[in-house]
Motif scaffolding. Sequence first.
Motif, PDB file in Angstrom:
ATOM      1  N   UNK A 151       0.534  -0.952  -0.387  1.00  0.00           N
ATOM      2  CA  UNK A 151      -0.207  -0.158   0.300  1.00  0.00           C
ATOM      3  C   UNK A 151       1.043   1.159   0.126  1.00  0.00           C
ATOM      4  N   UNK A 152       2.221   1.405  -0.119  1.00  0.00           N
ATOM      5  CA  UNK A 152       3.212   1.899   0.735  1.00  0.00           C
ATOM      6  C   UNK A 152       3.170   3.572  -0.879  1.00  0.00           C
ATOM      7  N   UNK A 153       3.095   2.498  -2.157  1.00  0.00           N
ATOM      8  CA  UNK A 153       2.584   3.540  -3.119  1.00  0.00           C
ATOM      9  C   UNK A 153       1.917   4.149  -3.121  1.00  0.00           C
ATOM     10  N   UNK A 154       0.326   4.104  -2.510  1.00  0.00           N
ATOM     11  CA  UNK A 154      -0.337   5.415  -2.230  1.00  0.00           C
ATOM     12  C   UNK A 154       0.178   6.865  -1.662  1.00  0.00           C
ATOM     13  N   UNK A 155       0.380   6.891  -0.778  1.00  0.00           N
ATOM     14  CA  UNK A 155       0.867   8.073  -0.271  1.00  0.00           C
ATOM     15  C   UNK A 155       2.311   8.452  -0.265  1.00  0.00           C
ATOM     16  N   UNK A 156       2.374   7.491  -1.689  1.00  0.00           N
ATOM     17  CA  UNK A 156       3.672   7.888  -2.681  1.00  0.00           C
ATOM     18  C   UNK A 156       3.612   9.063  -3.919  1.00  0.00           C
ATOM     19  N   UNK A 157       2.071   8.019  -4.660  1.00  0.00           N
ATOM     20  CA  UNK A 157       1.714   8.959  -5.826  1.00  0.00           C
ATOM     21  C   UNK A 157       0.643  10.423  -5.384  1.00  0.00           C
ATOM     22  N   UNK A 158      -0.326  10.018  -4.017  1.00  0.00           N
ATOM     23  CA  UNK A 158      -0.213  11.667  -3.820  1.00  0.00           C
ATOM     24  C   UNK A 158       0.550  12.792  -3.254  1.00  0.00           C
ATOM     25  N   UNK A 159       1.874  12.452  -2.415  1.00  0.00           N
ATOM     26  CA  UNK A 159       3.560  13.155  -2.740  1.00  0.00           C
ATOM     27  C   UNK A 159       3.964  13.512  -3.696  1.00  0.00           C
ATOM     28  N   UNK A 160       3.700  12.691  -5.357  1.00  0.00           N
ATOM     29  CA  UNK A 160       4.416  12.684  -6.107  1.00  0.00           C
ATOM     30  C   UNK A 160       3.594  13.886  -7.068  1.00  0.00           C
ATOM     31  N   UNK A 161       1.704  13.782  -6.265  1.00  0.00           N
ATOM     32  CA  UNK A 161       1.183  14.679  -7.848  1.00  0.00           C
ATOM     33  C   UNK A 161       1.308  16.131  -7.026  1.00  0.00           C
ATOM     34  N   UNK A 162       0.965  16.072  -5.966  1.00  0.00           N
ATOM     35  CA  UNK A 162       0.411  16.988  -4.550  1.00  0.00           C
ATOM     36  C   UNK A 162       1.399  18.141  -3.935  1.00  0.00           C
ATOM     37  N   UNK A 163       2.535  16.960  -3.550  1.00  0.00           N
ATOM     38  CA  UNK A 163       3.215  17.279  -2.261  1.00  0.00           C
ATOM     39  C   UNK A 163       2.805  16.742  -1.340  1.00  0.00           C
ATOM     40  N   UNK A 164       1.562  16.456  -0.372  1.00  0.00           N
ATOM     41  CA  UNK A 164       1.456  16.760   0.806  1.00  0.00           C
ATOM     42  C   UNK A 164       0.557  15.037   0.033  1.00  0.00           C
ATOM     43  N   UNK A 165       0.341  14.946   1.607  1.00  0.00           N
ATOM     44  CA  UNK A 165      -0.879  13.024   1.701  1.00  0.00           C
ATOM     45  C   UNK A 165      -1.048  13.057   2.559  1.00  0.00           C
ATOM     46  N   UNK A 166      -2.512  13.697   2.384  1.00  0.00           N
ATOM     47  CA  UNK A 166      -3.962  14.373   2.723  1.00  0.00           C
ATOM     48  C   UNK A 166      -4.742  13.086   2.885  1.00  0.00           C
ATOM     49  N   UNK A 167      -5.549  12.983   4.402  1.00  0.00           N
ATOM     50  CA  UNK A 167      -5.951  12.192   4.750  1.00  0.00           C
ATOM     51  C   UNK A 167      -7.003  10.998   4.199  1.00  0.00           C
ATOM     52  N   UNK A 169      -5.877  10.166   1.254  1.00  0.00           N
ATOM     53  CA  UNK A 169      -4.762   9.110   0.902  1.00  0.00           C
ATOM     54  C   UNK A 169      -4.515   8.128   2.085  1.00  0.00           C
ATOM     55  N   UNK A 170      -4.510   7.890   3.504  1.00  0.00           N
ATOM     56  CA  UNK A 170      -4.388   7.264   3.978  1.00  0.00           C
ATOM     57  C   UNK A 170      -5.729   6.460   4.023  1.00  0.00           C
ATOM     58  N   UNK A 171      -7.259   6.536   3.695  1.00  0.00           N
ATOM     59  CA  UNK A 171      -8.312   6.176   3.669  1.00  0.00           C
ATOM     60  C   UNK A 171      -8.579   5.204   2.633  1.00  0.00           C
ATOM     61  N   UNK A 172      -7.648   5.155   1.673  1.00  0.00           N
ATOM     62  CA  UNK A 172      -7.239   4.372   0.780  1.00  0.00           C
ATOM     63  C   UNK A 172      -6.130   3.532   0.629  1.00  0.00           C
ATOM     64  N   UNK A 173      -5.410   3.275   1.519  1.00  0.00           N
ATOM     65  CA  UNK A 173      -4.011   2.891   2.313  1.00  0.00           C
ATOM     66  C   UNK A 173      -4.590   1.835   3.139  1.00  0.00           C
ATOM     67  N   UNK A 174      -4.966   2.395   4.086  1.00  0.00           N
ATOM     68  CA  UNK A 174      -5.971   1.314   5.101  1.00  0.00           C
ATOM     69  C   UNK A 174      -6.774   0.290   4.244  1.00  0.00           C
ATOM     70  N   UNK A 175      -7.577   0.778   3.071  1.00  0.00           N
ATOM     71  CA  UNK A 175      -8.582  -0.134   2.643  1.00  0.00           C
ATOM     72  C   UNK A 175      -7.665  -0.741   1.795  1.00  0.00           C
TER      73      UNK A 175
END
Length: 289
Positions: A151-167, A169-175
Motif C-alpha cells: 500500500x505504500x505506493x498510495x501515499x507516494x502517488x499523492x506526494x508526487x502529485x500534490x506534494x502532500x499526503x492528505x487524509x 490518501x490514508x483512507x485508500x491506504x487503509x482500504x
Amino acid sequence: MTGAQVREKLILYAQLIRLGKPIGWLLLLWPTLWALWLAHAGLPTLHLLVVFALGVFLTRSAGVVVNDLADREFDRHVERTKQRPLTTGRVSVAEAYGIIAALTLCAFGLVLTTNLLTVLLSVCAVGLALIYPLMKRYTYLPQLFLGFAFSWGIPMAFAATTGSVPPLAWLIFAANILWVLIYDTQYAMVDRKDDLKIGLKSTAILLDDADRVIIGVVQTLFIAALYSIGHQSGLSLPYHLALSGAAALFLYQQYLIRARNPADCFKAFRNNNWVGLVIFVGIALSLGE
C-alpha cells in the motif's frame, strides 16, 4: 560464458523475478493507479505514469527476490515453490543480491525525478520490503505487513502529485490493506498444509475454520471503505457500478474457496486482479466525465 549459458541465466533471472507471472505486479499496480487518478482528479501526467508503473514493476521484482532469499531453506519443502531458482541453487545468493541492488537502484533513480517527500517515503518502502519476508517466522499476521508494503505506493502517488499526503490518501491506504488481507489469506490457504509442516505462520493458519467467514467480513469492510472513498471524492455512477462488480467478484471468490481446495483458493487469489481492474475503471470513468 557461452551464448547458451547467458540465455539460460537470463531465463533463470526472469523466473526469479516472476516475469512470466505478472499477478503480483498487477495487484501492486492497481491501487497505485487508483491513487494517481484520485490525487490528480483525473488523468495523471505521463511522467508520473511512467515513474509509478515502472517503479511498481522494479520494486515488486526486487521484493520477490528478497522474499526468495529469506525463504530459500523453506521453499524446497513446499510443493508450489520447490523449483524456484534460489532454493534449487540454480541462482546463487550473490547473484540474487546483485539483482536486488540493480532493481532497487533503478527504482530509486525513478523516484529521484519526483520531489523530496516522495523520495523520503520511498526509503520507508525499502524498510517494509525488507521486514515482510521475516514476519511469517514470528507472527501469524505476515499478510498485514504485506498490506503495508503493497500500500505504500498510495501515499507516494499523492506526494508526487500534490506534494502532500492528505487524509484521503490514508483512507485508500487503509482500504488497500484490507484488500491485501483478503487475497493474501486466500494465497496462504494454498500452502497451509505445507506451512504447518515446516513451522511457518499465516493468517490462513491463524483463522483455521473461520477463514472464509473472516475473509467475507473483510471483503464487506473493503467495499464499505471504497464507498467512503467514492463519497469523499465525489465519484459518480460508473464508480458505484464498479463497486457492485467488485462485490460480485467477491461472491465468486467465496464460492471458489468454499471447500478450501488449494487449486480453487489460488483461482480466488488470482481473481483479485479483476477486482483491482474494475475499481480502476470505475474511478477513471467517473473522473473522466
